[in-house]
Design an enzyme around this catalytic site. Sequence first.
Site, PDB file in Angstrom:
ATOM      1  N   SER A  40       0.734  -1.226   0.186  1.00 23.15           N
ATOM      2  CA  SER A  40       0.075  -0.026  -0.061  1.00 23.15           C
ATOM      3  C   SER A  40       0.996   1.104   0.053  1.00 23.15           C
ATOM      4  CB  SER A  40      -0.783  -0.064   1.305  1.00 23.15           C
ATOM      5  OG  SER A  40      -0.120  -0.011   2.377  1.00 23.15           O
ATOM      6  N   HIS A 161      -3.204  -6.494   2.279  1.00 21.47           N
ATOM      7  CA  HIS A 161      -2.386  -7.447   2.809  1.00 21.47           C
ATOM      8  C   HIS A 161      -3.004  -8.714   2.719  1.00 21.47           C
ATOM      9  CE1 HIS A 161       0.059  -3.952   4.784  1.00 21.47           C
ATOM     10  NE2 HIS A 161       0.287  -4.010   3.327  1.00 21.47           N
ATOM     11  N   GLU A 170      -4.894  -2.785   8.893  1.00 19.48           N
ATOM     12  CA  GLU A 170      -4.109  -3.548  10.194  1.00 19.48           C
ATOM     13  C   GLU A 170      -4.822  -3.078  11.396  1.00 19.48           C
ATOM     14  OE1 GLU A 170      -0.165  -1.548   9.977  1.00 19.48           O
ATOM     15  OE2 GLU A 170       0.080  -2.028   7.943  1.00 19.48           O
ATOM     16  N   GLU A 213       1.618  -9.694   6.766  1.00 21.41           N
ATOM     17  CA  GLU A 213       2.159  -9.109   7.837  1.00 21.41           C
ATOM     18  C   GLU A 213       2.182 -10.199   8.910  1.00 21.41           C
ATOM     19  OE1 GLU A 213       1.466  -5.104   8.457  1.00 21.41           O
ATOM     20  OE2 GLU A 213       2.661  -4.398   6.827  1.00 21.41           O
ATOM     21  N   ASP A 248      -4.532   0.740  11.552  1.00 16.62           N
ATOM     22  CA  ASP A 248      -4.070   1.341  10.320  1.00 16.62           C
ATOM     23  C   ASP A 248      -5.193   0.982   9.240  1.00 16.62           C
ATOM     24  OD1 ASP A 248      -2.861   2.837   8.095  1.00 16.62           O
ATOM     25  OD2 ASP A 248      -1.225   1.387   8.168  1.00 16.62           O
ATOM     26  N   GLU A 294      -3.801   5.425  12.377  1.00 12.21           N
ATOM     27  CA  GLU A 294      -2.845   5.636  11.366  1.00 12.21           C
ATOM     28  C   GLU A 294      -3.586   5.966  10.065  1.00 12.21           C
ATOM     29  OE1 GLU A 294       0.607   3.156  11.096  1.00 12.21           O
ATOM     30  OE2 GLU A 294       0.837   3.218   8.859  1.00 12.21           O
ATOM     31  N   ASP A 319       0.982   8.125   7.661  1.00 10.69           N
ATOM     32  CA  ASP A 319       1.966   7.472   6.858  1.00 10.69           C
ATOM     33  C   ASP A 319       2.075   7.697   5.286  1.00 10.69           C
ATOM     34  OD1 ASP A 319       3.154   5.388   5.570  1.00 10.69           O
ATOM     35  OD2 ASP A 319       1.749   3.857   5.952  1.00 10.69           O
ATOM     36  N   LYS A 344       9.139   5.008   7.920  1.00  2.00           N
ATOM     37  CA  LYS A 344       9.605   3.833   7.042  1.00  2.00           C
ATOM     38  C   LYS A 344      10.865   4.210   6.094  1.00  2.00           C
ATOM     39  CE  LYS A 344       4.931   1.996   6.018  1.00  2.00           C
ATOM     40  NZ  LYS A 344       3.757   2.234   5.216  1.00  2.00           N
ATOM     41  N   SER A 371       8.538   1.718  11.598  1.00  3.96           N
ATOM     42  CA  SER A 371       7.633   0.716  10.808  1.00  3.96           C
ATOM     43  C   SER A 371       8.284  -0.173   9.799  1.00  3.96           C
ATOM     44  CB  SER A 371       6.361   1.331   9.996  1.00  3.96           C
ATOM     45  OG  SER A 371       5.506   0.272   9.214  1.00  3.96           O
ATOM     46  N   HIS A 372       8.098  -1.574   9.840  1.00  3.14           N
ATOM     47  CA  HIS A 372       8.490  -2.305   8.653  1.00  3.14           C
ATOM     48  C   HIS A 372       7.661  -1.980   7.412  1.00  3.14           C
ATOM     49  CE1 HIS A 372       4.901  -5.227   9.505  1.00  3.14           C
ATOM     50  NE2 HIS A 372       4.576  -4.236   9.642  1.00  3.14           N
ATOM     51  N   ARG A 373       7.759  -2.859   6.413  1.00  2.00           N
ATOM     52  CA  ARG A 373       7.003  -2.663   5.251  1.00  2.00           C
ATOM     53  C   ARG A 373       6.228  -4.198   5.256  1.00  2.00           C
ATOM     54  NH1 ARG A 373       7.133   1.937   2.231  1.00  2.00           N
ATOM     55  NH2 ARG A 373       5.063   1.169   1.643  1.00  2.00           N
ATOM     56  N   SER A 374       5.272  -4.151   4.282  1.00  2.00           N
ATOM     57  CA  SER A 374       4.346  -5.426   4.384  1.00  2.00           C
ATOM     58  C   SER A 374       5.371  -6.512   3.489  1.00  2.00           C
ATOM     59  CB  SER A 374       3.177  -5.255   3.532  1.00  2.00           C
ATOM     60  OG  SER A 374       3.443  -4.513   2.178  1.00  2.00           O
ATOM     61  N   LYS A 395       6.144  -0.881  14.736  1.00  2.00           N
ATOM     62  CA  LYS A 395       5.310  -1.979  14.250  1.00  2.00           C
ATOM     63  C   LYS A 395       6.058  -2.889  13.203  1.00  2.00           C
ATOM     64  CE  LYS A 395       2.911   0.306  10.554  1.00  2.00           C
ATOM     65  NZ  LYS A 395       1.449   0.372   9.915  1.00  2.00           N
TER      66      LYS A 395
HETATM   67  P1  PGA Z   1       2.864  -1.462   3.059  1.00  2.31           P
HETATM   68  O1  PGA Z   1       1.858  -1.322   4.453  1.00  2.31           O
HETATM   69  O2  PGA Z   1       4.081  -1.502   3.642  1.00  2.31           O
HETATM   70  O3  PGA Z   1       2.329  -2.250   2.350  1.00  2.31           O
HETATM   71  O4  PGA Z   1       2.931  -0.043   2.704  1.00  2.31           O
HETATM   72  C1  PGA Z   1       2.379  -0.722   5.625  1.00  2.31           C
HETATM   73  C2  PGA Z   1       1.393   0.475   6.038  1.00  2.31           C
HETATM   74  O5  PGA Z   1       0.650   0.892   5.448  1.00  2.31           O
HETATM   75  O6  PGA Z   1       1.870   0.942   7.333  1.00  2.31           O
HETATM   76 ZN    ZN Z   2       0.368   2.703   7.009  1.00  2.00          ZN
END
Ligand code: PGA
Ligand code: ZN
Length: 437
Positions: A40, A161, A170, A213, A248, A294, A319, A344, A371-374, A395
């Site tokens: 996303s 996801h 999320e 995730e 989120d 978020e 984000d 990120k 944050s991680h990524r998906s 996260k």
């Molecule tokens: P993404 O999702 O890594 O697919 O962008 C994570 C988020 O939206 O926080």
């Molecule tokens: Zn997000």
Amino acid sequence: MAIQSIRASQRLDSRGKPTVQVDLKSSHGTFRALVPSGASKGDYEAVELRDGDPSAFQGNGVTKACDNVNRILGPKVIESGLDPARDLKKIDELMIRLDGSADKSKLGANAILAISMAAARAGAAAQAVELYEFLAGEGASPVNEYVMPVPFMNVLNGGDHSGNPMAFQEFMIAPTGAASFAEAVQWNAETYATLKGIVQDKYGMAATGLGDEGGFAPPIGHPEEALDLLVAAIAKAGHEGKIKIGIDPASQSFFQKDGYNLGFKTGKPNILDAAELGELYRQLLDKYPIVLLEDPFGQDDWDAFSKFNESCGVELVGDDLLATNINRVKEAVQKHACNSMLLKVNQIGTVTEAIAAAQEAYSAGWSVFVSHRSGETTDDFIADLTVGLRTGHLKSGAPARGERVAKYNRLMDIEDDLQLRKVSVRYAGASFRSAHH
Ligand code: PGA
Ligand code: ZN
């Protein structure tokens, strides 16, 4: 300390898509980094360079990005003689100049970031410190006391996801009442296992499959169904009142020109305007123990963000709105659009630019949420980053799937390490939003 060699190779991420790996060699050893990738993704992110050759990996190959490391970025960084132990920012600036575009689309944010992360690791080794200590120095964070983050674990997956009808992406559990990071992980893992039983009883064995995730993705569509499942799992696991919730929706992924389509995965449109969606969030915030929201609105819906923020009692995280970009953070501060920045590293493409965006957020009195990524890898860089920058929370998905757990395991190592060395350390707990102060 000079860099001796920089080599990139194409490897896989957790969705089986190619990603860039860099091995950077100095007199202190060889330092590796792997780059994550989102699903996303917002439009304001730095661009990951993909080959676009449909005959390999559906066009997702990263051989050009690897070539850009091996032929351009790597040789120039080595030739510059810059020392990662002192000059990480200059290394990043050099790569930004070599790319020359505003969004790193020429050489690829994936190529640039892999070098930046590996260089940070080399810098830490040259200073004979842990990566989190090195990053604390880069972020000018006070290091008289370290703060372990609250792990916001995404245990129910929706949106882009997973394949269920749920539009919101999320649903996270956040053990703010734990006494340590290790205890927080334990409580979340217990709640996750309990949730599996509840999902299985209610929706059958086939519903316990996992999203990108690591969270479950049962056949639910309304956010209340997801939140009821979480509340039930938290209570049954014995952690009521001590584990809070974060959501989120990643609403950019269901924003269409006529509004927010909560039915975007079902073929049956269910379109809400920003005011109606805001009302839905308010109802959820009233009814459930939610502490973090978020991207409730799309990446360009500044008005909806600012209006919602006027009377928002929880952490409101940007984000896709901010894309870890200092200029967008400045704009959001001026518009009072939110009160927290999601961080990120691959949204901006270098470690030091991500740190600068975080500092901008802090100076506005905001919090920062790492944050991680998906699409992830086993690289655990963000574990050190969250401790180094004292963000108080991060996260990294569910307590399942190796690429998610790698970060939580590294954080438990860090907590142990600090305790063994008798360095002052506390768990952020309920004050996760102000941990950096
Ligand atoms: P993404 O999702 O890594 O697919 O962008 C994570 C988020 O939206 O926080
Ligand atoms: Zn997000």
